[in-house]
Design an enzyme around this catalytic site. Structure first.
Site, PDB file in Angstrom:
ATOM      1  N   ASN A  49      38.051  37.509  40.999  1.00  0.00           N
ATOM      2  CA  ASN A  49      36.576  37.334  40.182  1.00  0.00           C
ATOM      3  C   ASN A  49      36.689  36.163  39.115  1.00  0.00           C
ATOM      4  O   ASN A  49      35.844  35.449  39.045  1.00  0.00           O
ATOM      5  CB  ASN A  49      36.341  38.653  39.322  1.00  0.00           C
ATOM      6  CG  ASN A  49      37.479  39.189  38.541  1.00  0.00           C
ATOM      7  OD1 ASN A  49      38.503  38.883  38.752  1.00  0.00           O
ATOM      8  ND2 ASN A  49      37.071  39.484  37.364  1.00  0.00           N
ATOM      9  N   GLY A 101      43.860  43.792  39.333  1.00  0.00           N
ATOM     10  CA  GLY A 101      43.184  44.059  40.690  1.00  0.00           C
ATOM     11  C   GLY A 101      42.569  45.555  40.516  1.00  0.00           C
ATOM     12  O   GLY A 101      42.245  46.043  39.213  1.00  0.00           O
ATOM     13  N   GLU A 148      46.727  45.430  35.310  1.00  0.00           N
ATOM     14  CA  GLU A 148      45.479  45.348  34.547  1.00  0.00           C
ATOM     15  C   GLU A 148      44.010  45.796  35.571  1.00  0.00           C
ATOM     16  O   GLU A 148      44.168  44.843  36.602  1.00  0.00           O
ATOM     17  CB  GLU A 148      45.099  43.858  34.165  1.00  0.00           C
ATOM     18  CG  GLU A 148      46.345  43.732  33.049  1.00  0.00           C
ATOM     19  CD  GLU A 148      46.076  43.982  31.541  1.00  0.00           C
ATOM     20  OE1 GLU A 148      44.872  44.483  31.538  1.00  0.00           O
ATOM     21  OE2 GLU A 148      47.017  44.016  30.778  1.00  0.00           O
ATOM     22  N   CYS A 171      35.991  42.317  34.856  1.00  0.00           N
ATOM     23  CA  CYS A 171      36.410  43.633  34.594  1.00  0.00           C
ATOM     24  C   CYS A 171      35.977  44.254  33.212  1.00  0.00           C
ATOM     25  O   CYS A 171      35.556  45.307  33.167  1.00  0.00           O
ATOM     26  CB  CYS A 171      37.956  43.672  34.676  1.00  0.00           C
ATOM     27  SG  CYS A 171      38.821  42.663  33.413  1.00  0.00           S
ATOM     28  N   GLU A 177      48.583  42.714  27.941  1.00  0.00           N
ATOM     29  CA  GLU A 177      49.116  41.351  28.029  1.00  0.00           C
ATOM     30  C   GLU A 177      48.518  40.698  26.696  1.00  0.00           C
ATOM     31  O   GLU A 177      47.733  41.271  26.004  1.00  0.00           O
ATOM     32  CB  GLU A 177      48.188  40.763  29.227  1.00  0.00           C
ATOM     33  CG  GLU A 177      48.816  41.297  30.566  1.00  0.00           C
ATOM     34  CD  GLU A 177      48.185  40.667  31.830  1.00  0.00           C
ATOM     35  OE1 GLU A 177      46.974  40.287  31.744  1.00  0.00           O
ATOM     36  OE2 GLU A 177      49.112  40.518  32.792  1.00  0.00           O
TER      37      GLU A 177
HETATM   38  P1  NAD Z   1      42.246  44.203  44.913  1.00  0.00           P
HETATM   39  O1  NAD Z   1      42.859  45.111  44.238  1.00  0.00           O
HETATM   40  O2  NAD Z   1      41.583  44.334  46.170  1.00  0.00           O
HETATM   41  O3  NAD Z   1      43.063  42.909  45.130  1.00  0.00           O
HETATM   42  C1  NAD Z   1      43.899  42.175  44.017  1.00  0.00           C
HETATM   43  C2  NAD Z   1      44.954  41.691  44.383  1.00  0.00           C
HETATM   44  O4  NAD Z   1      46.080  42.672  45.045  1.00  0.00           O
HETATM   45  C3  NAD Z   1      44.687  40.637  45.680  1.00  0.00           C
HETATM   46  O5  NAD Z   1      45.473  39.363  45.500  1.00  0.00           O
HETATM   47  C4  NAD Z   1      45.032  41.521  46.513  1.00  0.00           C
HETATM   48  O6  NAD Z   1      45.370  40.510  47.937  1.00  0.00           O
HETATM   49  C5  NAD Z   1      46.349  42.064  46.279  1.00  0.00           C
HETATM   50  N1  NAD Z   1      46.477  43.588  47.113  1.00  0.00           N
HETATM   51  C6  NAD Z   1      45.936  44.113  47.823  1.00  0.00           C
HETATM   52  N2  NAD Z   1      46.310  45.095  48.372  1.00  0.00           N
HETATM   53  C7  NAD Z   1      47.615  45.063  48.087  1.00  0.00           C
HETATM   54  C8  NAD Z   1      49.130  45.770  48.288  1.00  0.00           C
HETATM   55  N3  NAD Z   1      48.817  46.763  48.963  1.00  0.00           N
HETATM   56  N4  NAD Z   1      49.985  45.233  47.906  1.00  0.00           N
HETATM   57  C9  NAD Z   1      50.228  44.182  47.052  1.00  0.00           C
HETATM   58  N5  NAD Z   1      49.049  43.501  46.535  1.00  0.00           N
HETATM   59  C10 NAD Z   1      47.876  43.797  46.980  1.00  0.00           C
HETATM   60  O7  NAD Z   1      41.103  43.789  43.569  1.00  0.00           O
HETATM   61  P2  NAD Z   1      40.009  42.705  43.903  1.00  0.00           P
HETATM   62  O8  NAD Z   1      38.844  43.198  44.574  1.00  0.00           O
HETATM   63  O9  NAD Z   1      40.731  41.294  44.166  1.00  0.00           O
HETATM   64  O10 NAD Z   1      39.515  42.770  42.267  1.00  0.00           O
HETATM   65  C11 NAD Z   1      38.565  43.523  41.799  1.00  0.00           C
HETATM   66  C12 NAD Z   1      39.473  44.150  40.868  1.00  0.00           C
HETATM   67  O11 NAD Z   1      40.308  43.700  39.895  1.00  0.00           O
HETATM   68  C13 NAD Z   1      38.219  45.263  40.013  1.00  0.00           C
HETATM   69  O12 NAD Z   1      38.635  46.724  40.192  1.00  0.00           O
HETATM   70  C14 NAD Z   1      38.324  44.588  38.598  1.00  0.00           C
HETATM   71  O13 NAD Z   1      37.803  45.491  37.684  1.00  0.00           O
HETATM   72  C15 NAD Z   1      39.786  44.230  38.598  1.00  0.00           C
HETATM   73  N6  NAD Z   1      40.109  43.293  37.590  1.00  0.00           N
HETATM   74  C16 NAD Z   1      40.782  43.933  36.433  1.00  0.00           C
HETATM   75  C17 NAD Z   1      40.880  42.941  35.291  1.00  0.00           C
HETATM   76  C18 NAD Z   1      41.768  43.230  34.132  1.00  0.00           C
HETATM   77  O14 NAD Z   1      42.140  42.444  33.355  1.00  0.00           O
HETATM   78  N7  NAD Z   1      41.812  44.664  33.763  1.00  0.00           N
HETATM   79  C19 NAD Z   1      40.666  41.651  35.535  1.00  0.00           C
HETATM   80  C20 NAD Z   1      40.058  41.202  36.721  1.00  0.00           C
HETATM   81  C21 NAD Z   1      39.672  42.323  37.747  1.00  0.00           C
END
Ligand code: NAD
Length: 480
Positions: free
Chosen positions: A150, A226, A248, A282, A461
């Site tokens: 994002n 994520g 996060e 997020c 963080e």
């Molecule tokens: P995601 O969990 O699908 O992916 C995030 C990252 O993790 C990607 O690089 C992905 O390739 C990797 N990943 C996926 N499965 C994995 C596994 N089994 N092992 C290791 N790595 C893996 O999330 P997304 O769809 O990319 O992002 C959206 C989510 O992120 C939303 O839930 C959002 O709220 C959250 N987010 C949180 C923050 C925060 O600071 N709290 C900031 C931004 C986004």
């Protein structure tokens, strides 16, 4: 077509398997570049390079590491327009937003932590006249950094900067949906002065490259931003190795609008907080809880404001919203809204996929969507949509407002709107969230603790919290 390559040991390299993934441009749905579909062998090569580079990087004076990060920040700044355009093309967000927010913040991340390590202090404790302790802080080793799509460069550098500043070497895995600005960054690392192996970037899916990084025995630390469900998988994979982890995660953030709020400010900020970056932040507000006595006036003004937001070509400077990141994500967002409609909830505006004319007709556009929700029970009030969808719910008493605010599995951020100091402070104390904003939203100071409670994350963080996470403390006790 641009072919993205991994960056390992200071060199741009192909994935060992020779396999690549398509990279789709959200604004028109075309495949416009390809990225490595890296696997465990690429990750192992990157980890080995990072491990070799660690002793020398760790031993550098902090002034030298700071100077390199400052230079990297300057190099990005010199190419701000190129980075912003790439971020917009890759992610779907308006180019102006990437110019104003994403890329400046990535630059600031490097500058902030380059400065922070110069001012870091270590503790000493005197126990008796003849016994004292001093505490050393040491980098952890090879840091595994996994970031989402994002805010691609913004969140990747939020991890890279403190990890490198404190003397760790790094293997980073950006989201497979938005690899482009990380790839541009790899082209500046050598020029900035980073020795080979200090910062490695491996592209690919979470299931292959990400999982290999999490499960690699020579990576003692994983910083992950994520989804909440992904974190649960990563936590289980990392646990047998006793890795240091930071999570996060997602949110279902409420905005509380009390009757005495400055209505103009509350409406304007709530529109931004619900729909900025297509609602794909997020910290975005996804549940507006509004005191019943002002519900109608707030709702009328908010819906009118949502309808007036310009959804359009991300390249046009007057577009407030661009495209969602992928076809799959748009279907997910549309599915949430369809189910809310089936449950009988009233859609006040939006709620249908948008087809823009001409070249953009295959882009992933979804409009600002506002839904009336009577209470906390519907799925749309409980699950993270991560798109331009917000619910409006009235509350009658302070206690009801707090109950609704806390009635989700998440606890990331909240925005409270009131002119009453007592209400503001009481609510700040009673709401379960890591970030509380009063009469503002997404107002960020990089020194403050950033992170979530409950299913929104583990750890904090920012500022000293990042410096502490990326280092291990060692206490030395001396008897004179
Ligand atoms: P995601 O969990 O699908 O992916 C995030 C990252 O993790 C990607 O690089 C992905 O390739 C990797 N990943 C996926 N499965 C994995 C596994 N089994 N092992 C290791 N790595 C893996 O999330 P997304 O769809 O990319 O992002 C959206 C989510 O992120 C939303 O839930 C959002 O709220 C959250 N987010 C949180 C923050 C925060 O600071 N709290 C900031 C931004 C986004």
């Amino acid at each position: 077509m641009e072919i993205i390559r991994n960056y390992i040991d200071g060199r741009s390299v192909e994935p060992r398997s020779g396999l690549y993934l398509d990279n789709v441009r959200p604004r028109d749905g075309t495949v416009y570049s390809r990225l490595p579909d890296s696997d465990a062998s690429d990750v192992a090569e990157a980890v080995a390079a990072a491990k070799r580079a660690f002793p020398e990087w760790k031993a550098k004076k902090r002034q030298e590491r700071a100077a390199i990060l400052q230079k990297l920040a300057n190099l990005i700044e010199g190419r701000l327009a190129q980075f912003a355009e790439a971020e917009s093309e890759d992610q779907g967000k308006p180019k102006t937003l990437a110019e104003r927010m994403d890329i400046p913040r990535a630059i600031e991340n490097f500058r902030f932590f380059a400065g922070a390590i110069l001012h870091q202090e270590e503790a000493a404790h005197q126990s008796t006249d003849s016994v004292f302790n001093y505490t050393l802080r040491e980098p952890v080793g090879v840091a595994g950094l996994i970031s989402p799509w994002n805010l691609p460069l913004y969140l990747l550098t939020w991890k890279l900067a403190p990890a490198l500043a404190t003397g760790n070497t790094v293997v980073a895995k950006p989201s497979e949906l938005t690899p482009m600005t990380a790839y541009l960054l790899t082209q500046l690392l050598t020029e900035a002065g980073l020795p080979p192996g200090v910062c490695n970037i491996v592209f690919g899916t979470g299931a292959r490259a990400g999982d290999a990084l999490v499960a690699h025995p020579d990576v003692p630390l994983i910083s992950f931003t994520g989804g909440t469900e992904t974190a649960s998988v990563i936590g289980q994979r990392a646990a047998p190795f006793y890795k240091k982890t930071s999570f996060e995660l997602g949110g279902k953030n409420p905005g509380l609008i009390f009757a005495d709020a400055d209505l103009d400010a509350a409406v304007a900020a709530s529109l931004r907080s619900a729909f900025l970056n297509q609602g794909e932040i997020c910290l975005c507000t996804s549940r507006l809880l509004i005191e019943a006595s002002i519900f109608d006036v707030f709702a009328t003004r908010f819906v009118a404001g949502a309808k007036a937001l310009k959804l359009g070509d991300p390249r046009q400077p007057d577009s407030f919203m661009g495209a969602l990141v992928s076809q799959g994500h748009r279907s997910k967002v549309a599915g949430f809204v369809a189910r809310a409609r089936e449950q009988g909830l009233q859609i006040l505006c939006g709620g249908e996929e948008v087809v823009l004319p001409g070249d953009l007709s295959k882009g992933f556009y979804y409009p600002p969507t506002v839904i009336l929700a009577p209470d906390a029970s519907p799925e749309i009030m409980q699950k993270e949509v991560f798109g331009p969808v917000v619910t409006l719910t009235p509350f009658r008493t302070y206690d009801e407002a707090i109950r609704l605010a806390n009635q989700t599995p998440y606890g990331l951020a909240t925005s409270i709107w009131t002119q009453n100091l007592n209400t503001a402070h009481r609510a700040a104390r009673d709401i379960q969230a890591g970030q509380i904003w009063i009469n503002t939203w997404m107002n960020r100071d990089l020194r403050v603790p950033f992170g979530g409670m409950k299913a929104s994350g583990i750890g904090r963080e920012g500022g000293r919290h990042s410096l502490e996470f990326y280092t291990e403390e060692k206490n030395v006790c001396i008897q004179i």
